[in-house]
Design an enzyme around this catalytic site. Structure first.
Site, short mmCIF file in Angstrom:
data_model
loop_
_atom_site.label_atom_id
_atom_site.label_comp_id
_atom_site.label_asym_id
_atom_site.label_seq_id
_atom_site.Cartn_x
_atom_site.Cartn_y
_atom_site.Cartn_z
N ASP A 1 44.48 31.81 57.36
CA ASP A 1 45.01 30.45 57.31
C ASP A 1 46.38 30.45 56.60
OD1 ASP A 1 44.06 30.86 54.76
OD2 ASP A 1 42.93 28.98 54.65
N SER A 2 46.80 31.62 56.13
CA SER A 2 48.19 31.78 55.66
C SER A 2 49.17 31.42 56.77
CB SER A 2 48.43 33.22 55.20
OG SER A 2 48.05 34.15 56.20
N ASP B 1 40.04 33.07 59.91
CA ASP B 1 39.72 32.23 58.75
C ASP B 1 39.16 30.89 59.17
OD1 ASP B 1 40.26 33.71 56.50
OD2 ASP B 1 42.28 32.90 56.19
N LYS C 1 36.05 34.42 58.29
CA LYS C 1 36.19 34.62 56.85
C LYS C 1 36.19 33.26 56.19
CE LYS C 1 40.22 36.06 54.82
NZ LYS C 1 40.58 34.89 54.00
N GLU D 1 36.19 31.24 52.13
CA GLU D 1 36.45 31.40 50.70
C GLU D 1 35.29 30.84 49.87
OE1 GLU D 1 40.29 29.84 49.60
OE2 GLU D 1 41.30 30.91 51.23
N GLU E 1 40.89 38.99 46.18
CA GLU E 1 42.33 38.70 46.05
C GLU E 1 42.70 38.37 44.61
OE1 GLU E 1 43.93 35.81 48.80
OE2 GLU E 1 45.87 35.76 47.77
O1 KIV Z 1 45.05 33.74 54.91
C1 KIV Z 1 45.24 34.95 54.76
O2 KIV Z 1 46.16 35.55 55.33
C2 KIV Z 1 44.32 35.67 53.90
C3 KIV Z 1 44.68 37.07 53.49
C4 KIV Z 1 45.90 37.10 52.68
C5 KIV Z 1 43.55 37.77 52.84
O3 KIV Z 1 43.33 35.15 53.51
#
Ligand code: KIV
Length: 274
Positions: free
Chosen positions: A49-50, A88, A117, A119, A186
């Site tokens: 989600d970056s 994510d 993924k 959190e 992280e």
């Molecule tokens: O959103 C993302 O890119 C991430 C990674 C940096 C682990 O969660």
């Protein structure tokens, strides 16, 4: 006879089996062309989600929507053939109930992800079990969890004192017991990341964590030098594409203004005029 080289994707059980073995290589990807370039080199592509901050210019990841993640997951799937695809779950699409998490995850799997993924630690354990029992592989994400930006008071290294470290170890154990196949750690102190890696039975994927993690992940645009000058300490830059793009754009602009582009080779003439 077909000469097509047979390729197949890395599977989630194959990633899970890499605990303590050859380090797992993960990079983020959001688009088909970048996925195509990274695919031969990595074990997994993460549609993080970056993407909100890196591609869409957001200040944090909180505004990323499930629709955005679906579109970027589809693009990465189209651009790759062998790396595992992990997407994510964005903020607000999984925290309210396991059912909400299942519905959002199902959309990401339909878009091409092999796993999601999410959190959070112990508080997300019941959700992780719910997903795993229903056929959705889950990667956890603990330590510095960017979706909890406001609870953490900023993007800060976590687990600095013993109580905080114990809580993160407890999170790692809870995620493992819930059935996650792997966990991103992280932004924590190195000894803590190493301790978690030694303690839990699933692969740990570090980012600003420890060289002893079972794998490493970074944001691709960071390693390519595309995300500005304020590179976080945990990033190693392997290229300076910002400078390359700056030079290419400047040369194009100069050529257009000087009428050097387009040249004869770039334009079409009727046969008689050739
Ligand atoms: O959103 C993302 O890119 C991430 C990674 C940096 C682990 O969660």
């Amino acid at each position: 006879m077909s000469t097509t080289k047979l390729t197949r994707r890395v599977t989630i059980p194959e990633l899970a089996a890499r605990k303590g073995g050859q380090p797992i290589v993960v990079l983020t990807a959001y688009t088909a062309p970048i996925a195509r370039l990274l695919d031969p080199h990595v074990d997994a592509l993460l549609i993080g989600d970056s993407v909100g901050m890196v591609l869409h210019g957001m200040d944090d990841t909180l505004g990323v929507t499930l629709d955005m993640m679906v579109l970027h997951t589809q693009a990465v799937k189209r651009g790759s053939t062998r790396a595992a695809i992990i997407a994510d779950l964005p903020f607000g699409t999984y925290q309210s109930s396991p059912q909400q998490a299942f519905d959002a995850s199902a959309k990401l799997l339909a878009a091409g992800a092999q796993a999601v993924k999410l959190e959070g630690g112990r508080t997300m354990a019941a959700t992780i079990s719910f997903l795993v029992e229903r056929g959705i592989p889950v990667m956890g994400h603990i330590g510095l969890t960017p979706q909890s930006l406001h609870t953490m008071g900023g993007f800060r290294v976590q687990g600095r004192d013993e109580a905080a470290a114990e809580k993160i170890i407890d999170d790692a154990r809870a995620i493992t017991e819930a059935g996650a196949f792997s966990v991103v750690i992280e932004g924590v102190m190195e000894p803590l990341a190493r301790r978690i890696t030694e303690t839990i039975a699933i692969p740990t994927i570090g980012i600003g964590a420890s060289a002893d993690c079972d794998g490493q992940v970074l944001v691709t645009d960071d390693i390519l030098g595309l995300t500005g000058d304020a590179t976080p300490r945990f990033v190693q830059r392997y290229a300076d594409l910002a400078a390359t793009i700056d030079e290419a754009a400047r040369k194009f602009a100069d050529d257009v203004r000087a009428r050097r582009f387009p040249g004869k080779a770039h334009i079409f003439f009727p046969k008689a005029a050739q």
